[in-house]
Design a protein around this motif. Structure first.
Motif, mmCIF file in Angstrom:
data_model
loop_
_atom_site.group_PDB
_atom_site.id
_atom_site.type_symbol
_atom_site.label_atom_id
_atom_site.label_comp_id
_atom_site.label_asym_id
_atom_site.label_seq_id
_atom_site.Cartn_x
_atom_site.Cartn_y
_atom_site.Cartn_z
ATOM 1 N N VAL A 163 -0.519 2.244 -9.505
ATOM 2 C CA VAL A 163 -1.092 3.034 -10.323
ATOM 3 C C VAL A 163 -1.262 1.906 -11.522
ATOM 4 N N GLN A 164 -3.003 1.711 -11.862
ATOM 5 C CA GLN A 164 -3.149 0.620 -12.617
ATOM 6 C C GLN A 164 -3.533 1.197 -13.953
ATOM 7 N N LEU A 165 -2.691 1.551 -16.146
ATOM 8 C CA LEU A 165 -3.808 2.617 -16.394
ATOM 9 C C LEU A 165 -4.441 1.027 -17.502
ATOM 10 N N GLU A 166 -5.223 2.037 -17.844
ATOM 11 C CA GLU A 166 -6.685 1.261 -18.975
ATOM 12 C C GLU A 166 -5.743 0.540 -20.399
ATOM 13 N N GLY A 167 -5.762 -0.399 -20.281
ATOM 14 C CA GLY A 167 -5.144 -1.516 -21.749
ATOM 15 C C GLY A 167 -4.353 -2.234 -21.260
ATOM 16 N N GLN A 168 -3.235 -2.562 -19.338
ATOM 17 C CA GLN A 168 -2.357 -2.266 -19.386
ATOM 18 C C GLN A 168 -2.000 -3.965 -17.845
ATOM 19 N N ASP A 169 -1.373 -4.602 -18.075
ATOM 20 C CA ASP A 169 -1.779 -5.208 -16.750
ATOM 21 C C ASP A 169 -0.575 -5.121 -16.005
ATOM 22 N N GLN A 170 0.205 -4.674 -15.813
ATOM 23 C CA GLN A 170 0.622 -4.007 -14.648
ATOM 24 C C GLN A 170 0.412 -2.917 -13.656
ATOM 25 N N TRP A 171 1.374 -2.786 -12.301
ATOM 26 C CA TRP A 171 1.443 -1.976 -11.633
ATOM 27 C C TRP A 171 2.289 -1.036 -11.697
ATOM 28 N N LEU A 172 2.219 0.354 -12.055
ATOM 29 C CA LEU A 172 3.727 1.321 -11.536
ATOM 30 C C LEU A 172 2.982 1.847 -9.920
ATOM 31 N N VAL A 173 4.750 1.072 -9.440
ATOM 32 C CA VAL A 173 4.306 1.606 -8.559
ATOM 33 C C VAL A 173 5.479 2.758 -7.378
ATOM 34 N N THR A 174 4.874 3.777 -6.732
ATOM 35 C CA THR A 174 5.856 4.375 -6.563
ATOM 36 C C THR A 174 5.952 4.802 -4.622
ATOM 37 N N ARG A 175 6.800 5.161 -4.149
ATOM 38 C CA ARG A 175 6.759 6.046 -2.919
ATOM 39 C C ARG A 175 7.201 7.241 -2.609
ATOM 40 N N VAL A 176 6.555 7.710 -2.128
ATOM 41 C CA VAL A 176 6.500 8.993 -1.497
ATOM 42 C C VAL A 176 7.245 9.219 -0.140
ATOM 43 N N LEU A 177 8.030 9.442 0.380
ATOM 44 C CA LEU A 177 8.144 9.637 2.258
ATOM 45 C C LEU A 177 7.631 11.395 2.436
ATOM 46 N N SER A 178 7.107 11.497 3.396
ATOM 47 C CA SER A 178 6.679 12.409 3.973
ATOM 48 C C SER A 178 7.438 13.600 4.275
ATOM 49 N N PRO A 179 7.220 14.604 4.047
ATOM 50 C CA PRO A 179 9.017 16.122 4.604
ATOM 51 C C PRO A 179 8.365 16.075 5.402
ATOM 52 N N ARG A 180 9.545 16.341 6.023
ATOM 53 C CA ARG A 180 10.417 16.405 7.550
ATOM 54 C C ARG A 180 9.250 17.244 8.618
ATOM 55 N N ALA A 181 8.529 18.266 8.217
ATOM 56 C CA ALA A 181 7.659 19.316 8.293
ATOM 57 C C ALA A 181 6.111 18.656 8.768
ATOM 58 N N MET A 182 6.233 18.121 8.301
ATOM 59 C CA MET A 182 4.763 17.751 8.716
ATOM 60 C C MET A 182 4.700 16.618 9.680
ATOM 61 N N ASN A 183 5.491 15.563 9.755
ATOM 62 C CA ASN A 183 5.422 14.792 11.176
ATOM 63 C C ASN A 183 5.718 14.913 12.309
ATOM 64 N N LEU A 184 6.302 16.929 12.029
ATOM 65 C CA LEU A 184 7.026 17.937 13.381
ATOM 66 C C LEU A 184 6.305 18.521 13.276
ATOM 67 N N LEU A 185 4.704 18.946 12.526
ATOM 68 C CA LEU A 185 3.945 19.694 12.542
ATOM 69 C C LEU A 185 3.001 19.884 13.884
ATOM 70 N N LEU A 186 2.497 18.631 14.326
ATOM 71 C CA LEU A 186 1.725 18.867 15.627
ATOM 72 C C LEU A 186 2.499 19.024 16.775
ATOM 73 N N TYR A 187 3.347 19.052 17.090
ATOM 74 C CA TYR A 187 4.275 19.920 18.117
ATOM 75 C C TYR A 187 4.081 21.342 18.240
ATOM 76 N N PRO A 188 4.811 21.556 17.700
ATOM 77 C CA PRO A 188 4.443 23.545 17.422
ATOM 78 C C PRO A 188 3.436 23.843 17.087
ATOM 79 N N LEU A 189 2.152 23.304 17.012
ATOM 80 C CA LEU A 189 0.721 23.071 17.037
ATOM 81 C C LEU A 189 0.410 23.149 18.297
ATOM 82 N N ILE A 190 0.418 22.188 18.507
ATOM 83 C CA ILE A 190 -0.142 21.876 19.962
ATOM 84 C C ILE A 190 0.427 22.963 21.336
#
Length: 473
Positions: A163-190
């Motif tokens: 994210v780059q806010l107005e009036g700023q040159d720098q970027w705010l960078v963050t990382r979010v890892l998927s919850p484990r349930a999201m990666n395993l969601l497809l198999y129970p649904l199948i």
């Protein structure tokens, strides 16, 4: 393509229902998966927005607010991925940005009164992000995480937000890892989709079997009645109400047909008796005629009438024969008929034959062979007879060297009282019943009779071939 499709009614209905259910279940599973994945993604964006708001407004502004605990990977929980400040956007040159997620995050930050100039969101595997993977590996080694678990987590989904806010040159960078349930969601649904699909198909199969079982029994009954034409073996009423009404109507129709056949047999017996008696009297009376030539003509006429009457009665009775099927050596029967003509000096030749025993009505089959050989001698002046096998059928072939039959008249020639062109006129005798009777006898045995002209090298007709087939089963 048609060969791969099921041929039975139940098979085709099951295929249609299976395809429709598969499409509906797949669409439903896709929509559920998309909705749940969107819900997980919204949660991840809220985590990213929380970190950005906390960084821009300071921790004091959020004092008293409940801070969500992040759990980016298994084992003891680290503090998550920290917010970073960079001079460039976090996306690589070949990475595809997620415009939908960018718009959603912009809306969330706008609700927090943050003025955002630019937003960049990309998706990566945890193992493909250098900073995130290094942090995770330090955490994993510190807590002695098993290698299998490490490799599994390195394959998880990571969302990188800049994210780059107005009036700023720098970027705010963050990382979010998927919850484990999201990666395993497809198999129970199948598995859930397949389970529902299996249950529905089992129920549909049960219903269709209940519907088609009496229909299959009715089909077999129609086939049996077409051969035997008696009331033994009528099927009981069963199945849904519509099928019960169909079976009742069919049984009533069988009763009516049998009654009509009985009436026909009585009528034919009376006709045969009432006509043959005066004909016999005429035979006696013509003996008093002094003119030998006239007496011979009268006797020939009476014989033609008797022969025609016999053919008519035989054609009427062939559909409901009284004599039972007998296990008969077909080759011996064919040889005996050919020998009858040889004994009379007729030019009949016996070709190749092979031994085979079939369930036949030999009297009727002899009649059919005599009619076909007689036609060959009458119009072609010679007859060649052979017996062979073609798949599961016995094939009797009778050939002559006559003028043949016009191709457009072959089918009609096997109808009763049908005669051909002048080459097959009344001078040869007969009433046009021989081929009709031979075809009816072939049908009686579940076979067929076909006629075909033989052509020579110059396209001229060299004779007619009669092919009588009888199933060997």
């Amino acid at each position: 393509m048609k060969a791969l499709l099921p041929r039975s009614l139940m098979g085709q209905m099951l295929l249609a229902v299976a395809v429709a259910l598969l499409f509906v279940q797949s669409l439903s599973a896709f929509l559920v998966y998309s909705a749940q994945r969107d819900s997980y993604e919204t949660g991840m964006l809220n985590v990213a927005a929380f970190r950005i708001v906390m960084e821009t407004r300071g921790r004091e502004a959020l004092r008293g607010a409940e801070r969500p605990e992040s759990a980016p990977f298994g084992g003891p929980r680290p503090r998550g991925f920290p917010l970073e400040t960079t001079t460039t956007a976090p996306n690589l040159s070949k990475e595809v940005r997620d415009g939908h997620a960018e718009a959603k995050l912009g809306q969330i930050l706008g609700e927090q009164s943050l003025k955002v100039a630019r937003i960049v969101i990309v998706h990566r595997r945890l193992g493909d992000d250098k900073r995130a993977s290094e942090r995770f590996l330090r955490h994993a080694r510190h807590h002695e995480m098993p290698r299998e678990q490490m490799n599994e987590i390195l394959g998880n989904h990571l969302i990188v937000v800049g994210v780059q806010l107005e009036g700023q040159d720098q970027w705010l960078v963050t990382r979010v890892l998927s919850p484990r349930a999201m990666n395993l969601l497809l198999y129970p649904l199948i598995f859930q989709t397949l389970g529902i699909y299996a249950v529905l198909m089992a129920a549909v199969t049960f219903i269709l079997r209940r519907m088609t079982r009496p229909l299959a029994a009715l089909t077999r009954r129609v086939e049996d009645f077409a051969v035997a034409r008696d009331l033994d073996g009528q099927i009981p009423v069963s199945g849904p109400e519509d099928m019960q009404r169909l079976i009742l109507a069919h049984n009533a129709m069988e009763n009516r047909i049998v009654d009509l056949l009985d009436e026909k047999d009585v009528m034919l017996g009376a006709i045969g008796h009432d006509l043959k008696t005066p004909l016999a009297a005429l035979r006696v009376r013509i003996e008093s005629v002094e003119d030998d030539i006239e007496r011979a003509r009268m006797a020939t006429t009476i014989e033609d009438i008797v022969r025609t009457l016999d053919d008519i009665l035989s054609l009427a009775r062939v559909g409901r024969p009284s004599d039972p099927l007998e296990r008969t050596e077909l080759s011996a029967l064919v040889v005996s008929v050919v020998e009858e003509y040889e004994d009379m000096g007729e030019p009949v030749e016996l070709g190749e034959t092979c031994r085979m025993a079939l369930e036949l009505r030999p009297t009727w089959l002899r009649r059919a062979l005599r009619n076909l050989i007689g036609n060959a001698l009458r119009y072609g002046h010679t007859a060649r007879v052979s017996l062979g096998k073609d798949g599961g059928q016995a094939v009797i072939v009778i050939e002559d060297d006559g003028p043949g039959i016009p191709d457009d008249s072959i089918e009609s020639m096997m109808n009763p009282f049908t005669r051909g062109d002048p080459s097959r006129n009344s001078a040869t005798g007969g009433a046009g019943l021989g081929l009709a009777l031979a075809r009816a006898i072939a049908d009686q045995h579940g076979g067929s009779l076909t006629l075909a002209n033989r052509y020579g090298a110059e396209g001229r007709v060299e004779g007619l071939t009669a092919r009588l087939t009888i199933p060997m089963g």
